[in-house]
Design a protein around this motif. Structure first.
Motif, PDB file in Angstrom:
ATOM      1  N   ALA A  15       0.967  -1.263   0.198  1.00 59.73           N
ATOM      2  CA  ALA A  15      -0.068   0.354  -0.065  1.00 59.73           C
ATOM      3  C   ALA A  15       0.611   1.501   0.069  1.00 59.73           C
ATOM      4  N   GLY A  16       1.641   1.364   0.629  1.00 61.47           N
ATOM      5  CA  GLY A  16       2.655   2.457   0.262  1.00 61.47           C
ATOM      6  C   GLY A  16       4.367   2.014   0.956  1.00 61.47           C
ATOM      7  N   ILE A  17       4.272   3.162   1.844  1.00 63.08           N
ATOM      8  CA  ILE A  17       6.176   3.179   2.182  1.00 63.08           C
ATOM      9  C   ILE A  17       6.271   3.157   3.940  1.00 63.08           C
ATOM     10  N   GLY A  18       6.640   3.062   5.047  1.00 63.13           N
ATOM     11  CA  GLY A  18       6.225   3.247   6.368  1.00 63.13           C
ATOM     12  C   GLY A  18       7.244   2.790   7.239  1.00 63.13           C
ATOM     13  N   VAL A  19       7.427   3.284   8.274  1.00 60.97           N
ATOM     14  CA  VAL A  19       8.967   3.071   9.047  1.00 60.97           C
ATOM     15  C   VAL A  19       8.338   2.113   9.651  1.00 60.97           C
ATOM     16  N   LEU A  20       8.936   0.711  10.027  1.00 62.57           N
ATOM     17  CA  LEU A  20       8.494  -0.186  10.530  1.00 62.57           C
ATOM     18  C   LEU A  20       9.809  -0.931  11.622  1.00 62.57           C
ATOM     19  N   HIS A  21       9.533  -1.818  13.040  1.00 62.75           N
ATOM     20  CA  HIS A  21       9.842  -2.420  13.302  1.00 62.75           C
ATOM     21  C   HIS A  21      10.538  -3.289  13.179  1.00 62.75           C
ATOM     22  N   ASP A  22      12.506  -3.206  13.170  1.00 61.39           N
ATOM     23  CA  ASP A  22      12.845  -4.368  12.341  1.00 61.39           C
ATOM     24  C   ASP A  22      13.220  -5.342  13.009  1.00 61.39           C
ATOM     25  N   TYR A  23      13.346  -5.446  14.167  1.00 58.91           N
ATOM     26  CA  TYR A  23      12.597  -7.428  14.534  1.00 58.91           C
ATOM     27  C   TYR A  23      11.615  -7.873  13.888  1.00 58.91           C
ATOM     28  N   ALA A  24       9.854  -6.589  13.848  1.00 55.80           N
ATOM     29  CA  ALA A  24       9.456  -7.707  13.258  1.00 55.80           C
ATOM     30  C   ALA A  24       9.389  -8.111  10.927  1.00 55.80           C
ATOM     31  N   ALA A  25      10.079  -6.678  11.073  1.00 53.73           N
ATOM     32  CA  ALA A  25      10.353  -6.671   8.899  1.00 53.73           C
ATOM     33  C   ALA A  25      11.225  -8.236   8.889  1.00 53.73           C
ATOM     34  N   ALA A  26      12.751  -8.025   9.876  1.00 53.14           N
ATOM     35  CA  ALA A  26      13.583  -9.529   9.077  1.00 53.14           C
ATOM     36  C   ALA A  26      12.706 -10.603   9.163  1.00 53.14           C
ATOM     37  N   ALA A  27      11.742 -10.944   9.758  1.00 53.10           N
ATOM     38  CA  ALA A  27      10.912 -12.383   9.548  1.00 53.10           C
ATOM     39  C   ALA A  27      10.412 -12.410   7.951  1.00 53.10           C
ATOM     40  N   HIS A  28      10.293 -10.920   7.100  1.00 51.31           N
ATOM     41  CA  HIS A  28       9.855 -10.946   5.944  1.00 51.31           C
ATOM     42  C   HIS A  28      10.559 -10.672   4.616  1.00 51.31           C
ATOM     43  N   ASP A  29      10.508 -11.610   4.123  1.00 49.60           N
ATOM     44  CA  ASP A  29      11.670 -11.186   2.511  1.00 49.60           C
ATOM     45  C   ASP A  29      11.441 -10.339   1.739  1.00 49.60           C
ATOM     46  N   ASP A  30       9.846 -10.771   1.734  1.00 49.13           N
ATOM     47  CA  ASP A  30       9.137  -9.392   0.761  1.00 49.13           C
ATOM     48  C   ASP A  30       8.983  -8.129   1.538  1.00 49.13           C
ATOM     49  N   LEU A  31       9.963  -7.468   2.409  1.00 46.43           N
ATOM     50  CA  LEU A  31      10.028  -6.138   3.179  1.00 46.43           C
ATOM     51  C   LEU A  31      11.611  -6.024   2.729  1.00 46.43           C
ATOM     52  N   VAL A  32      12.067  -4.498   2.411  1.00 43.68           N
ATOM     53  CA  VAL A  32      12.804  -3.971   1.513  1.00 43.68           C
ATOM     54  C   VAL A  32      13.268  -2.771   2.957  1.00 43.68           C
ATOM     55  N   ARG A  33      14.058  -2.895   3.417  1.00 43.62           N
ATOM     56  CA  ARG A  33      14.419  -1.205   3.991  1.00 43.62           C
ATOM     57  C   ARG A  33      15.029  -0.674   2.630  1.00 43.62           C
ATOM     58  N   ILE A  34      14.940   0.325   2.989  1.00 39.20           N
ATOM     59  CA  ILE A  34      15.324   1.563   1.660  1.00 39.20           C
ATOM     60  C   ILE A  34      15.907   2.585   2.956  1.00 39.20           C
ATOM     61  N   LEU A  35      16.297   3.723   2.288  1.00 42.01           N
ATOM     62  CA  LEU A  35      16.359   4.820   2.955  1.00 42.01           C
ATOM     63  C   LEU A  35      17.608   4.768   4.092  1.00 42.01           C
ATOM     64  N   PRO A  36      18.351   4.441   3.730  1.00 42.94           N
ATOM     65  CA  PRO A  36      18.787   3.374   5.214  1.00 42.94           C
ATOM     66  C   PRO A  36      19.912   4.700   6.010  1.00 42.94           C
ATOM     67  N   GLN A  37      19.610   6.379   5.843  1.00 34.61           N
ATOM     68  CA  GLN A  37      20.157   7.210   6.784  1.00 34.61           C
ATOM     69  C   GLN A  37      18.990   7.406   7.416  1.00 34.61           C
ATOM     70  N   ILE A  38      17.875   6.798   6.957  1.00 33.99           N
ATOM     71  CA  ILE A  38      16.811   7.338   8.306  1.00 33.99           C
ATOM     72  C   ILE A  38      16.206   6.239   9.044  1.00 33.99           C
ATOM     73  N   ARG A  39      17.353   6.001  10.650  1.00 33.24           N
ATOM     74  CA  ARG A  39      16.877   5.061  11.580  1.00 33.24           C
ATOM     75  C   ARG A  39      16.392   5.575  12.535  1.00 33.24           C
ATOM     76  N   PHE A  40      15.602   5.482  13.549  1.00 34.60           N
ATOM     77  CA  PHE A  40      15.305   5.771  14.887  1.00 34.60           C
ATOM     78  C   PHE A  40      15.377   4.166  15.763  1.00 34.60           C
ATOM     79  N   GLU A  41      15.955   5.108  16.838  1.00 36.71           N
ATOM     80  CA  GLU A  41      15.796   3.752  17.937  1.00 36.71           C
ATOM     81  C   GLU A  41      14.526   4.239  18.929  1.00 36.71           C
ATOM     82  N   ARG A  42      14.264   3.611  19.985  1.00 35.49           N
ATOM     83  CA  ARG A  42      13.055   3.851  20.845  1.00 35.49           C
ATOM     84  C   ARG A  42      13.866   2.089  21.880  1.00 35.49           C
ATOM     85  N   ASN A  43      13.108   2.436  23.156  1.00 34.07           N
ATOM     86  CA  ASN A  43      12.909   1.106  24.185  1.00 34.07           C
ATOM     87  C   ASN A  43      11.549   0.847  24.749  1.00 34.07           C
ATOM     88  N   TYR A  44      11.516  -0.538  24.789  1.00 33.01           N
ATOM     89  CA  TYR A  44      10.692  -0.330  25.786  1.00 33.01           C
ATOM     90  C   TYR A  44      11.144  -0.738  27.350  1.00 33.01           C
TER      91      TYR A  44
END
Length: 293
Positions: free
Chosen positions: A230-259
């Protein structure tokens, strides 16, 4: 003070209605009314203002509420101590952000349940506001370090987020090499006024460049929309890693948060709560490399 009457008082205070409290307790409305009347008579105080629309605690009811919650905690502690030491039983409700709950805890908590046949684990999404003191959750995973209340918290992990698109979307619309390329794309992002934490403020950086926006109130909804192309979005890396059909783009944009893992002080010593806390912490430690990319 009769504990059986006090637990009915707590249920009515939390539900705001006698009928709803009766259902949650497995009692009939007449029994709830009779026992609540008995408590008010024993205390010599009116605890609720009763209206057709529900029950609101009086000043005396508000004063009794924290005392009743402490009584509840002590009763839970007593039940836990009197059970066989080797057996875990009872219910533990874990509240978590929808991404962490869906893409991490949901596949792991059943292993803890398998070890203890009498332990019931409930995984619930955290609402915009929630209360540990009202037992809306026994354990909570939150995005912001707790600042007040009788809460015991520990940092669970840092995690990262990046910009992703489905391969099918990129094949259809072309590559994205810079933020300027987003001007002709759809960006999937949060509904801003429904974001319940300052930790959810990352998507705006990408959305500012968007030609079109699709806003979704949940992280899971955003994830599924991006995965569906449907489009481009900011996703959790740990969730996206399990899906080969997702491509990480714009690697200069990165966010870090904590639980953060939080439990009410009154429940911290309960065996079933402590064991569930320990399990979550150990599972996160074992998967540490997945959380930060």
């Amino acid at each position: 003070m009769n504990w059986d009457h006090v637990r009915i008082f707590l249920a009515v205070a939390r539900d705001g209605q006698m009928l709803s409290a009766a259902r949650s307790l497995g009692l009939d409305h007449a029994t709830v009314t009779r026992r609540l009347n008995a408590l008010e008579e024993a205390l010599g105080a009116k605890l609720f203002t009763r209206r057709p629309t529900g029950c609101a605690p009086t000043v005396e009811g508000e004063r009794l509420l924290p005392i009743a919650e402490r009584m509840e905690s002590e009763m839970l502690r007593a039940q836990d101590l009197l059970k066989e030491a080797a057996r875990l039983e009872g219910t533990v409700r874990i509240g978590a952000p929808d991404a962490f709950g869906t893409y991490f805890l949901a596949s792991r908590l059943p292993r803890l349940a398998e070890r203890h046949a009498r332990l019931v684990l409930q995984l619930v999404p955290l609402p915009r506001t929630f209360s540990l003191s009202k037992r809306e959750a026994d354990i909570a995973v939150v995005l912001d370090q707790p600042q007040e209340g009788r809460l015991i918290g520990r940092k669970l992990t840092d995690y990262s987020l990046g910009v992703y698109a489905a391969r099918s979307y990129l094949e259809r619309t072309g590559p994205v090499r810079s933020p300027a390329d987003l001007r002709d794309r759809t960006v999937v992002t949060y509904v801003e006024d429904l974001a319940y934490s300052s930790g959810l403020d990352y998507a705006g950086v990408v959305a500012e460049q968007a030609g079109r926006r699709f806003e979704c109130a949940s992280a899971v909804g955003q994830f599924e929309a991006v995965k569906a192309g449907a489009g481009i979005g900011v996703l959790h890396d740990y969730a996206a890693a399990a899906h080969d059909d997702l491509v990480r783009i714009l690697p200069q944009i990165r966010f870090e948060r904590n639980y953060w893992l939080v439990v009410h002080a009154d429940l911290h010593g309960l065996k079933r709560v402590a064991e569930t806390e320990r399990f979550i912490v150990d599972e996160v430690k074992a998967a540490r490399s997945r959380f930060l990319v």
